[in-house]
Write a protein that holds these residues in place. Structure first.
Motif, PDB file in Angstrom:
ATOM      1  N   ARG A  81      20.210 -24.579  -0.712  1.00  0.00           N
ATOM      2  CA  ARG A  81      19.185 -25.629  -0.791  1.00  0.00           C
ATOM      3  C   ARG A  81      17.837 -25.034  -1.165  1.00  0.00           C
ATOM      4  O   ARG A  81      17.114 -25.571  -2.004  1.00  0.00           O
ATOM      5  N   TRP A  82      17.512 -23.905  -0.557  1.00  0.00           N
ATOM      6  CA  TRP A  82      16.230 -23.249  -0.852  1.00  0.00           C
ATOM      7  C   TRP A  82      16.177 -22.830  -2.326  1.00  0.00           C
ATOM      8  O   TRP A  82      15.185 -23.039  -3.010  1.00  0.00           O
ATOM      9  N   CYS A  83      17.280 -22.250  -2.805  1.00  0.00           N
ATOM     10  CA  CYS A  83      17.316 -21.788  -4.206  1.00  0.00           C
ATOM     11  C   CYS A  83      17.200 -22.972  -5.171  1.00  0.00           C
ATOM     12  O   CYS A  83      16.501 -22.889  -6.185  1.00  0.00           O
ATOM     13  N   GLU A  84      17.887 -24.074  -4.846  1.00  0.00           N
ATOM     14  CA  GLU A  84      17.793 -25.262  -5.704  1.00  0.00           C
ATOM     15  C   GLU A  84      16.345 -25.751  -5.770  1.00  0.00           C
ATOM     16  O   GLU A  84      15.848 -26.127  -6.829  1.00  0.00           O
ATOM     17  N   ALA A  85      15.650 -25.720  -4.630  1.00  0.00           N
ATOM     18  CA  ALA A  85      14.254 -26.184  -4.593  1.00  0.00           C
ATOM     19  C   ALA A  85      13.364 -25.282  -5.455  1.00  0.00           C
ATOM     20  O   ALA A  85      12.454 -25.764  -6.138  1.00  0.00           O
ATOM     21  N   GLN A  86      13.652 -23.961  -5.457  1.00  0.00           N
ATOM     22  CA  GLN A  86      12.847 -23.039  -6.269  1.00  0.00           C
ATOM     23  C   GLN A  86      13.079 -23.292  -7.755  1.00  0.00           C
ATOM     24  O   GLN A  86      12.138 -23.275  -8.554  1.00  0.00           O
ATOM     25  N   ALA A 108      17.139 -12.996  -5.303  1.00  0.00           N
ATOM     26  CA  ALA A 108      16.382 -12.019  -4.509  1.00  0.00           C
ATOM     27  C   ALA A 108      14.938 -12.461  -4.278  1.00  0.00           C
ATOM     28  O   ALA A 108      14.121 -11.685  -3.791  1.00  0.00           O
ATOM     29  N   LEU A 109      14.612 -13.703  -4.635  1.00  0.00           N
ATOM     30  CA  LEU A 109      13.226 -14.175  -4.470  1.00  0.00           C
ATOM     31  C   LEU A 109      12.902 -14.462  -3.015  1.00  0.00           C
ATOM     32  O   LEU A 109      13.772 -14.854  -2.246  1.00  0.00           O
ATOM     33  N   SER A 110      11.641 -14.271  -2.661  1.00  0.00           N
ATOM     34  CA  SER A 110      11.177 -14.614  -1.312  1.00  0.00           C
ATOM     35  C   SER A 110      10.292 -15.852  -1.389  1.00  0.00           C
ATOM     36  O   SER A 110       9.802 -16.217  -2.464  1.00  0.00           O
ATOM     37  N   GLU A 111      10.068 -16.437  -0.210  1.00  0.00           N
ATOM     38  CA  GLU A 111       9.202 -17.615  -0.099  1.00  0.00           C
ATOM     39  C   GLU A 111       7.836 -17.311  -0.724  1.00  0.00           C
ATOM     40  O   GLU A 111       7.271 -16.244  -0.494  1.00  0.00           O
ATOM     41  N   GLY A 112       7.344 -18.235  -1.530  1.00  0.00           N
ATOM     42  CA  GLY A 112       6.011 -18.090  -2.109  1.00  0.00           C
ATOM     43  C   GLY A 112       5.988 -17.340  -3.429  1.00  0.00           C
ATOM     44  O   GLY A 112       4.935 -17.255  -4.073  1.00  0.00           O
ATOM     45  N   GLU A 113       7.116 -16.781  -3.841  1.00  0.00           N
ATOM     46  CA  GLU A 113       7.094 -15.993  -5.086  1.00  0.00           C
ATOM     47  C   GLU A 113       7.296 -16.854  -6.339  1.00  0.00           C
ATOM     48  O   GLU A 113       6.764 -16.530  -7.406  1.00  0.00           O
ATOM     49  N   GLU A 133       0.836  -1.215   0.000  1.00  0.00           N
ATOM     50  CA  GLU A 133       0.000   0.000   0.000  1.00  0.00           C
ATOM     51  C   GLU A 133       0.868   1.261   0.000  1.00  0.00           C
ATOM     52  O   GLU A 133       0.502   2.260  -0.609  1.00  0.00           O
ATOM     53  N   ILE A 134       1.979   1.201   0.725  1.00  0.00           N
ATOM     54  CA  ILE A 134       2.892   2.347   0.763  1.00  0.00           C
ATOM     55  C   ILE A 134       3.289   2.739  -0.656  1.00  0.00           C
ATOM     56  O   ILE A 134       3.336   3.922  -1.005  1.00  0.00           O
ATOM     57  N   TYR A 135       3.512   1.745  -1.496  1.00  0.00           N
ATOM     58  CA  TYR A 135       3.883   2.032  -2.884  1.00  0.00           C
ATOM     59  C   TYR A 135       2.660   2.334  -3.742  1.00  0.00           C
ATOM     60  O   TYR A 135       2.671   3.240  -4.567  1.00  0.00           O
ATOM     61  N   ARG A 136       1.594   1.562  -3.533  1.00  0.00           N
ATOM     62  CA  ARG A 136       0.435   1.713  -4.420  1.00  0.00           C
ATOM     63  C   ARG A 136      -0.231   3.084  -4.294  1.00  0.00           C
ATOM     64  O   ARG A 136      -0.735   3.624  -5.255  1.00  0.00           O
ATOM     65  N   ARG A 137      -0.197   3.674  -3.081  1.00  0.00           N
ATOM     66  CA  ARG A 137      -0.846   4.988  -2.942  1.00  0.00           C
ATOM     67  C   ARG A 137      -0.086   6.050  -3.730  1.00  0.00           C
ATOM     68  O   ARG A 137      -0.592   7.133  -3.980  1.00  0.00           O
ATOM     69  N   LEU A 138       1.147   5.714  -4.129  1.00  0.00           N
ATOM     70  CA  LEU A 138       1.920   6.630  -4.977  1.00  0.00           C
ATOM     71  C   LEU A 138       1.816   6.236  -6.449  1.00  0.00           C
ATOM     72  O   LEU A 138       2.450   6.831  -7.313  1.00  0.00           O
ATOM     73  N   GLY A 139       1.053   5.179  -6.694  1.00  0.00           N
ATOM     74  CA  GLY A 139       0.935   4.706  -8.075  1.00  0.00           C
ATOM     75  C   GLY A 139       2.160   3.935  -8.526  1.00  0.00           C
ATOM     76  O   GLY A 139       2.401   3.783  -9.727  1.00  0.00           O
ATOM     77  N   VAL A 140       2.955   3.460  -7.555  1.00  0.00           N
ATOM     78  CA  VAL A 140       4.166   2.700  -7.908  1.00  0.00           C
ATOM     79  C   VAL A 140       3.878   1.226  -7.664  1.00  0.00           C
ATOM     80  O   VAL A 140       3.421   0.852  -6.577  1.00  0.00           O
ATOM     81  N   ARG A 141       4.144   0.393  -8.653  1.00  0.00           N
ATOM     82  CA  ARG A 141       3.814  -1.029  -8.528  1.00  0.00           C
ATOM     83  C   ARG A 141       4.956  -1.816  -7.889  1.00  0.00           C
ATOM     84  O   ARG A 141       6.075  -1.772  -8.390  1.00  0.00           O
ATOM     85  N   PRO A 142       4.684  -2.563  -6.804  1.00  0.00           N
ATOM     86  CA  PRO A 142       5.719  -3.457  -6.272  1.00  0.00           C
ATOM     87  C   PRO A 142       6.052  -4.520  -7.330  1.00  0.00           C
ATOM     88  O   PRO A 142       5.188  -4.907  -8.112  1.00  0.00           O
ATOM     89  N   VAL A 143       7.280  -4.973  -7.322  1.00  0.00           N
ATOM     90  CA  VAL A 143       7.762  -5.902  -8.344  1.00  0.00           C
ATOM     91  C   VAL A 143       8.239  -7.187  -7.675  1.00  0.00           C
ATOM     92  O   VAL A 143       8.897  -7.139  -6.636  1.00  0.00           O
ATOM     93  N   ILE A 144       7.890  -8.332  -8.254  1.00  0.00           N
ATOM     94  CA  ILE A 144       8.520  -9.592  -7.817  1.00  0.00           C
ATOM     95  C   ILE A 144       9.883  -9.638  -8.507  1.00  0.00           C
ATOM     96  O   ILE A 144       9.966  -9.583  -9.741  1.00  0.00           O
ATOM     97  N   ASN A 145      10.920  -9.729  -7.705  1.00  0.00           N
ATOM     98  CA  ASN A 145      12.269  -9.609  -8.259  1.00  0.00           C
ATOM     99  C   ASN A 145      12.874 -10.979  -8.550  1.00  0.00           C
ATOM    100  O   ASN A 145      13.470 -11.606  -7.682  1.00  0.00           O
ATOM    101  N   ALA A 146      12.702 -11.410  -9.813  1.00  0.00           N
ATOM    102  CA  ALA A 146      13.320 -12.671 -10.257  1.00  0.00           C
ATOM    103  C   ALA A 146      14.500 -12.342 -11.158  1.00  0.00           C
ATOM    104  O   ALA A 146      14.894 -13.140 -12.007  1.00  0.00           O
ATOM    105  N   ALA A 147      15.051 -11.131 -11.003  1.00  0.00           N
ATOM    106  CA  ALA A 147      16.180 -10.692 -11.826  1.00  0.00           C
ATOM    107  C   ALA A 147      17.496 -10.841 -11.064  1.00  0.00           C
ATOM    108  O   ALA A 147      18.491 -11.317 -11.607  1.00  0.00           O
TER     109      ALA A 147
END
Ligand SMILES: *Cc1c(COP(=O)(O)O)cnc(C)c1O
Length: 380
Positions: A278-283, A360-365, A5-19
Motif C-alpha cells: 500500500r505504501w509503495c502504491e501511494a508513492q 528501497a525508498l524511505s518515507e519522504g524521499e 555526516e559519517i559519509y560526508r566527512r569522507l567525501g562520500v555522497r549519500p544517495v537516495i535509492n530509487a533503483a
C-alpha cells in the motif's frame, strides 16, 4: 554525528535509492531495532556454535522449515550449498574429495535461469550443465532439463526472477521434475522477498533448499544470507560452514550479523506484506500525479518489479525529443541530493527511459525525487 555526516566527512555522497535493492548501493536498510540488536550482540562474547544452533533453530521454526543457516550473503550461501550438495552426493566432505570427483558432479540449470550469480555454484568446480534454450517454449525446456539428468547429477538449480528469459519453465514444473526424479532442487531466491511466504514457499513445494539475500527484502545486514531447507542437506551445510576450518572458514558470519538477520526475519514476519504494498502504491501515485499532463516526460505505473517482487514502480519516459533520458539519469545522479534510478525491465541502459523503484525508498524521499526531476527538466 548524523548518518550523512559519517559519509560526508569522507567525501562520500549519500544517495537516495530509487533503483532497488542493489548491492552496489548498499542493498537495503536494516531497521533501527535490528541495528540496536546488533550493537547489543557485539558487546558480549558468546560461543559461536552455541549461538548458531540457537539462531538456526529459531529461524527454522519461524520460517516453517526443517533447518536454517545464516550465511555470508546469498552468493556465499549458494557456494556453501553447492559444496554440501557435492559432499553428500560423493559421501565425503568437499575438502577430502579429489578434483575429478567434484568436476564429474553435475548441476543442471535451464538456460533462462543463467545469471552472473551462478558463478557461486560453478566455482566449486562442478559441471554446471545448461539445458534448453531461451527461444523454445517452456515445455521443450523442461524436456531438455529432464534429458540432462543422469546418475552424476547432484542437483537442479532454479533462479526465480522477473528477468527470467522467455522459455524458462515455471518453478512449479521444475519442482515436479525434481520430485519425480528424486534430484535435489536448489533455489536461488536471493531477491524473492516480498512476498514473505517465499521463505517457506519454495521448500514447501519440494525444493531441497532455498537461499535468500539478507541485503534485499529481508532488510538484514547486507553481508548476510539465509539458507533454509531439508535437514538431510542442511546438516552438511552446518558441517562445512563457518566456523569450521577448511571450506567454511572464509565465509565468516559474525554474532551481530546472526542476531541482525534473526531480528530482521522476525520483524518481516510480524508485518503484513500488504502494508508495504500500500505504501509503495501511494508513492507511485505521487509521482504519476505530479507529472500528469507534463509536456516533457510521461510517468506511468509498472508492476511487478524487475526482480519479480509484487511491488509497483514508476516508469519515466520522455515525451519530447529534446529530453534525453540518459542525460536525466546522469543529472539525477550528480544532483544534490544524489538520486539513483533503475533500468526499465527488459532494457539495458537508459535510452528509452528509467524507473523510479519504490523497493528501497524511505518515507519522504519520493517528494525529493519529484522536485529534483521537476527542477532538472525545467532547465531543459
Ligand atoms: C542479489 C542476488 C544474489 C546475491 O545476493 P548477495 O546476498 O548479495 O550475495 C544472488 N542471486 C540473485 C538472483 C540475486 O539477485
Amino acid at each position: 554525528m548524523s548518518a550523512s555526516e559519517i559519509y560526508r566527512r569522507l567525501g562520500v555522497r549519500p544517495v537516495i535509492n530509487a533503483a532497488g535493492n542493489f548491492t552496489r548501493l548498499g542493498g537495503s536498510m536494516p531497521s533501527e531495532r535490528t541495528l540496536v540488536a546488533m550493537a547489543e550482540a557485539s558487546q558480549h562474547f558468546v560461543v559461536i556454535e552455541e549461538l548458531q544452533r540457537a539462531v538456526h533453530a529459531r529461524l527454522a521454526q519461524v520460517t516453517s522449515n526443517e533447518a536454517a543457516h545464516v550465511s555470508a550473503g546469498a552468493a556465499a550461501g549458494l557456494y556453501l550449498v553447492t559444496a554440501a550438495i557435492v559432499s553428500r552426493h560423493c559421501g565425503k566432505p568437499i575438502q577430502e574429495l579429489h578434483w575429478e570427483e567434484v568436476h564429474s558432479t553435475r548441476v543442471v540449470v535451464h538456460a533462462g535461469c543463467r545469471c552472473p550469480y551462478d558463478w557461486a555454484v560453478r566455482q566449486i568446480g562442478v559441471d554446471l550443465v545448461e539445458a534448453g534454450d531461451t527461444d523454445s517454449p517452456p515445455e521443450a525446456g523442461l524436456q531438455a532439463m529432464e534429458a540432462a539428468l543422469d546418475s552424476s547429477t547432484a542437483a537442479l538449480l532454479y533462479v526465480p526472477a522477473g528477468w527470467n528469459a522467455p522459455g524458462t519453465p515455471p518453478f512449479e514444473q521444475v519442482a515436479a521434475l525434481a520430485r519425480g526424479h528424486r534430484v535435489p532442487l536448489v533455489v536461488d531466491a536471493a531477491a524473492q522477498i516480498p512476498p514473505s511466504s517465499n521463505l517457506w514457499g519454495y521448500t514447501g513445494a519440494g525444493a531441497e533448499v532455498a537461499v535468500f539475500s539478507g541485503g534485499k527484502g529481508l532488510r538484514a545486514p547486507q553481508s548476510t544470507g539465509l539458507v533454509v531447507g531439508k535437514e538431510a542437506l542442511m546438516e552438511w551445510v552446518d558441517r562445512l560452514g563457518f566456523p569450521h576450518y577448511g571450506f567454511g572458514r572464509m565465509l565468516k558470519v559474525g554474532r551481530e550479523e546472526m542476531i541482525g538477520l534473526l531480528n530482521a526475519v522476525e520483524e518481516l514476519l510480524a508485518r503484513e506484506d500488504s502494508d508495504r504494498l500500500r505504501w509503495c502504491e501511494a508513492q507511485v501515485q505521487l509521482i504519476v500525479d505530479a507529472f500528469r499532463g507534463n509536456d516533457l516526460i510521461e510517468v506511468g505505473r509498472g508492476f511487478p518489479n524487475i526482480a519479480g517482487q509484487p511491488l509497483p514502480y514508476a516508469a519515466v519516459h520522455p515525451r519530447d525529443r529534446s529530453i534525453d533520458p540518459e542525460w536525466l539519469v546522469e543529472a539525477l545522479r550528480t544532483g544534490d541530493p544524489s538520486i539513483a534510478v533503475g533500468e526499465i525491465p527488459g532494457c539495458s541502459g537508459y535510452s528509452d527511459g528509467f524507473i523510479v523503484n519504490t523497493l528501497a525508498l524511505s518515507e519522504g524521499e519520493m517528494p525529493v525525487v519529484i522536485s529534483s526531476l521537476e527542477r532538472i527538466i525545467a532547465t531543459q
